[in-house]
Scaffold this motif. Structure first.
Motif: not given
Length: 128
Positions: A81, A83-85, A87-89, A91-92
């Protein structure tokens, strides 16, 4: 029931390892056989007890490993979770990041551009 029959039954009920009444036709071989059977019975009991203890130990070990596995699975889920957050940050952030627009082949020129940009921004802040 004869006295001999009664005594034989009495002897057998007390302990099978006892010798049979001599008047019943029992022999030393029969007595040894009964002693051997008694020893075998005791050995079998000990063996079953050891087997039960071993099974209990394996069961405890299995429970501990399952508990550890649940804990590790929870850690992995938490890290996934995170890592997902992240990665999302990332990409943003990518569209706004000047570093991300540099290619690896021109990393030195990109570094020079960054240093130049940095020095200009620092000079712009200096008091006159």
């Amino acid at each position: 029931m004869s006295d001999c029959d009664f005594l034989c039954t009495f002897h057998q009920s007390i302990s099978k390892s006892e010798l049979l009444c001599e008047g019943c036709g029992g022999s030393e071989d029969e007595g040894k056989r009964l002693q051997r059977r008694e020893k075998n019975r005791v050995a079998a009991q000990k063996s079953r007890k050891r087997q039960t203890q071993r099974a209990d130990l394996l069961h405890q070990t299995c429970e501990l490993l399952e508990q550890r596995n649940r804990k590790l699975r929870s850690e992995v889920d938490s890290l996934s979770e995170e890592q997902r957050l992240l990665t999302e940050a990332l990409r943003a952030h990518e569209p706004f990041c000047p570093i991300m627009h540099c290619s690896f082949a021109s990393s030195t020129s990109c570094r020079l551009q960054q240093e130049d940009t940095l020095s200009r921004s620092v000079r712009g802040r200096e008091p006159l």
